[in-house]
Design a protein around this motif. Structure first.
Motif, PDB file in Angstrom:
ATOM      1  N   ALA A  83       0.841  -1.203   0.000  1.00  0.00           N
ATOM      2  CA  ALA A  83       0.000   0.000   0.000  1.00  0.00           C
ATOM      3  C   ALA A  83       0.873   1.250   0.000  1.00  0.00           C
ATOM      4  O   ALA A  83       0.593   2.225  -0.718  1.00  0.00           O
ATOM      5  N   ALA A  84       1.954   1.218   0.787  1.00  0.00           N
ATOM      6  CA  ALA A  84       2.870   2.360   0.820  1.00  0.00           C
ATOM      7  C   ALA A  84       3.581   2.518  -0.522  1.00  0.00           C
ATOM      8  O   ALA A  84       3.794   3.640  -1.007  1.00  0.00           O
ATOM      9  N   ARG A  85       3.961   1.410  -1.128  1.00  0.00           N
ATOM     10  CA  ARG A  85       4.657   1.465  -2.422  1.00  0.00           C
ATOM     11  C   ARG A  85       3.770   2.054  -3.504  1.00  0.00           C
ATOM     12  O   ARG A  85       4.232   2.821  -4.367  1.00  0.00           O
ATOM     13  N   GLN A  86       2.485   1.736  -3.453  1.00  0.00           N
ATOM     14  CA  GLN A  86       1.576   2.187  -4.498  1.00  0.00           C
ATOM     15  C   GLN A  86       1.066   3.602  -4.271  1.00  0.00           C
ATOM     16  O   GLN A  86       0.718   4.303  -5.226  1.00  0.00           O
ATOM     17  N   SER A  87       1.035   4.033  -3.013  1.00  0.00           N
ATOM     18  CA  SER A  87       0.473   5.360  -2.720  1.00  0.00           C
ATOM     19  C   SER A  87       1.486   6.481  -2.892  1.00  0.00           C
ATOM     20  O   SER A  87       1.105   7.659  -2.894  1.00  0.00           O
ATOM     21  N   GLY A  88       2.776   6.121  -3.019  1.00  0.00           N
ATOM     22  CA  GLY A  88       3.772   7.165  -3.240  1.00  0.00           C
ATOM     23  C   GLY A  88       4.213   7.835  -1.956  1.00  0.00           C
ATOM     24  O   GLY A  88       4.310   7.205  -0.899  1.00  0.00           O
ATOM     25  N   GLU A  89       4.449   9.137  -2.004  1.00  0.00           N
ATOM     26  CA  GLU A  89       5.024   9.862  -0.873  1.00  0.00           C
ATOM     27  C   GLU A  89       3.966  10.628  -0.084  1.00  0.00           C
ATOM     28  O   GLU A  89       4.209  11.730   0.390  1.00  0.00           O
ATOM     29  N   GLY A  90       2.796  10.045   0.083  1.00  0.00           N
ATOM     30  CA  GLY A  90       1.751  10.696   0.855  1.00  0.00           C
ATOM     31  C   GLY A  90       2.063  10.719   2.330  1.00  0.00           C
ATOM     32  O   GLY A  90       3.016  10.095   2.823  1.00  0.00           O
ATOM     33  N   SER A  91       1.242  11.448   3.089  1.00  0.00           N
ATOM     34  CA  SER A  91       1.484  11.590   4.526  1.00  0.00           C
ATOM     35  C   SER A  91       1.344  10.254   5.249  1.00  0.00           C
ATOM     36  O   SER A  91       2.096   9.971   6.191  1.00  0.00           O
ATOM     37  N   GLN A  92       0.377   9.420   4.808  1.00  0.00           N
ATOM     38  CA  GLN A  92       0.204   8.128   5.460  1.00  0.00           C
ATOM     39  C   GLN A  92       1.405   7.226   5.231  1.00  0.00           C
ATOM     40  O   GLN A  92       1.852   6.518   6.142  1.00  0.00           O
ATOM     41  N   THR A  93       1.946   7.296   4.013  1.00  0.00           N
ATOM     42  CA  THR A  93       3.135   6.494   3.710  1.00  0.00           C
ATOM     43  C   THR A  93       4.310   6.936   4.572  1.00  0.00           C
ATOM     44  O   THR A  93       5.033   6.105   5.143  1.00  0.00           O
ATOM     45  N   GLN A  94       4.512   8.237   4.689  1.00  0.00           N
ATOM     46  CA  GLN A  94       5.628   8.746   5.481  1.00  0.00           C
ATOM     47  C   GLN A  94       5.457   8.391   6.962  1.00  0.00           C
ATOM     48  O   GLN A  94       6.438   8.063   7.645  1.00  0.00           O
ATOM     49  N   ALA A  95       4.222   8.424   7.444  1.00  0.00           N
ATOM     50  CA  ALA A  95       3.983   8.064   8.840  1.00  0.00           C
ATOM     51  C   ALA A  95       4.284   6.586   9.069  1.00  0.00           C
ATOM     52  O   ALA A  95       4.882   6.209  10.088  1.00  0.00           O
ATOM     53  N   TRP A  96       3.873   5.751   8.112  1.00  0.00           N
ATOM     54  CA  TRP A  96       4.133   4.316   8.248  1.00  0.00           C
ATOM     55  C   TRP A  96       5.634   4.027   8.193  1.00  0.00           C
ATOM     56  O   TRP A  96       6.150   3.236   8.990  1.00  0.00           O
ATOM     57  N   LEU A  97       6.343   4.687   7.274  1.00  0.00           N
ATOM     58  CA  LEU A  97       7.784   4.495   7.182  1.00  0.00           C
ATOM     59  C   LEU A  97       8.482   4.951   8.456  1.00  0.00           C
ATOM     60  O   LEU A  97       9.443   4.322   8.918  1.00  0.00           O
ATOM     61  N   GLY A  98       7.993   6.043   9.045  1.00  0.00           N
ATOM     62  CA  GLY A  98       8.589   6.504  10.299  1.00  0.00           C
ATOM     63  C   GLY A  98       8.425   5.480  11.406  1.00  0.00           C
ATOM     64  O   GLY A  98       9.347   5.254  12.204  1.00  0.00           O
ATOM     65  N   THR A  99       7.251   4.844  11.443  1.00  0.00           N
ATOM     66  CA  THR A  99       7.010   3.805  12.445  1.00  0.00           C
ATOM     67  C   THR A  99       7.955   2.629  12.244  1.00  0.00           C
ATOM     68  O   THR A  99       8.500   2.069  13.206  1.00  0.00           O
ATOM     69  N   GLN A 100       8.170   2.251  10.985  1.00  0.00           N
ATOM     70  CA  GLN A 100       9.057   1.116  10.702  1.00  0.00           C
ATOM     71  C   GLN A 100      10.507   1.447  11.061  1.00  0.00           C
ATOM     72  O   GLN A 100      11.250   0.597  11.558  1.00  0.00           O
ATOM     73  N   GLY A 101      10.898   2.684  10.810  1.00  0.00           N
ATOM     74  CA  GLY A 101      12.255   3.075  11.176  1.00  0.00           C
ATOM     75  C   GLY A 101      12.480   3.019  12.674  1.00  0.00           C
ATOM     76  O   GLY A 101      13.567   2.657  13.145  1.00  0.00           O
ATOM     77  N   ALA A 102      11.438   3.366  13.447  1.00  0.00           N
ATOM     78  CA  ALA A 102      11.568   3.364  14.904  1.00  0.00           C
ATOM     79  C   ALA A 102      11.682   1.942  15.463  1.00  0.00           C
ATOM     80  O   ALA A 102      12.263   1.748  16.539  1.00  0.00           O
ATOM     81  N   ARG A 103      11.132   0.963  14.741  1.00  0.00           N
ATOM     82  CA  ARG A 103      11.181  -0.411  15.233  1.00  0.00           C
ATOM     83  C   ARG A 103      12.065  -1.288  14.347  1.00  0.00           C
ATOM     84  O   ARG A 103      11.874  -2.498  14.262  1.00  0.00           O
ATOM     85  N   ALA A 104      13.071  -0.660  13.728  1.00  0.00           N
ATOM     86  CA  ALA A 104      13.913  -1.375  12.766  1.00  0.00           C
ATOM     87  C   ALA A 104      14.595  -2.599  13.366  1.00  0.00           C
ATOM     88  O   ALA A 104      14.770  -3.611  12.689  1.00  0.00           O
ATOM     89  N   ASP A 105      14.964  -2.522  14.646  1.00  0.00           N
ATOM     90  CA  ASP A 105      15.669  -3.645  15.264  1.00  0.00           C
ATOM     91  C   ASP A 105      14.799  -4.890  15.382  1.00  0.00           C
ATOM     92  O   ASP A 105      15.317  -5.991  15.588  1.00  0.00           O
TER      93      ASP A 105
END
Length: 247
Positions: free
Chosen positions: A142-164
């Motif tokens: 969903a993030a890949r298809q939606s591009g650089e929208g706010s929801q995508t950026q929020a989801w990516l931020g969450t993944q970065g915080a739990r990268a370990d």
């Protein structure tokens, strides 16, 4: 002179006891039972070759399970060709076929699939059965298809915080979306300085943590997990660990 009695029409030959007739002659005939008998004869090698050739033209007669798999695979190929993945919503219907449930069923059978079937599914989507939660994979697409929208950026931020807590391959997928990760959970800068047994334990622990993302650690004993390009026999390791704890 008395009229000659009319002769009765010849009776159709009766099949041996326990065997259905060779051909369904009337509506309402139990076709499924007849087909099962033809398969049985074919398996025994006693089915007339001419009849076998006629029946083979129907396609998939001898192996109905393979026919069902091929049908599902055809729908899956159409979906993957359009969407670029094979993790549709569970309730997704494609041309009156329950496509969302079909790959979910294949995932429950993943350890029992033939190599041909597993290869066919992986050819459509490498991550059709990822070693992490399928909901994460859907969110990734969903993030890949939606591009650089706010929801995508929020989801990516969450993944970065739990990268370990993520699988090394999840790191690669996130990097492809533009997220920069500073570290990977599979290794550390001083990993090469650890004793071999400690390094092995670290790999096994990373594999167990990756599998736990699915929601449990009920790992088949023969299961193998790929961690940072290396096969880890996680099922055997957990079995040995439990045995050692009980001892």
């Amino acid at each position: 002179m008395a009229p000659r009695p009319r002769s009765s029409p010849p009776l159709s030959p009766q099949p041996p006891p326990g065997r259905p007739p060779d051909l369904p002659a009337a509506a309402g005939y139990p076709l499924g039972r007849w087909l099962s008998w033809q398969r049985h004869l074919h398996y025994l090698g006693t089915l007339d070759p001419a009849r076998a050739q006629v029946l083979e033209r129907l396609g998939g007669l001898w192996d109905p399970r393979q026919q069902a798999f091929d049908r599902g695979l055809a729908h899956a190929a159409a979906y993957a060709g359009r969407h670029g993945h094979l993790v549709p919503p569970v309730e997704y219907i494609h041309d009156d076929f329950p496509l969302g449930r079909w790959p979910a069923t294949q995932r429950t059978r993943a350890d029992r699939l033939t190599s041909e079937r597993a290869t066919a599914l992986a050819a459509l989507d490498r991550w059709w059965n990822p070693p992490w939660a399928i909901t994460w994979q859907r969110a990734h697409h969903a993030a890949r298809q939606s591009g650089e929208g706010s929801q995508t950026q929020a989801w990516l931020g969450t993944q970065g915080a739990r990268a370990d807590d993520l699988h090394p391959e999840q790191h690669i997928l996130l990097t492809q979306l533009g997220l920069e990760l500073l570290d990977t959970p599979a290794s550390c800068p001083d990993d090469s300085l650890l004793p071999p047994r400690e390094r092995a334990f670290g790999r096994e622990r990373a594999a167990a943590r990756a599998f736990l993302n699915r929601g449990h650690l009920d790992v088949p004993q023969r299961h193998i997990e790929e961690i940072a390009g290396e096969d880890v026999r996680r099922g055997q390791w957990l079995s040995n660990l439990r045995r050692a704890v009980r001892a």
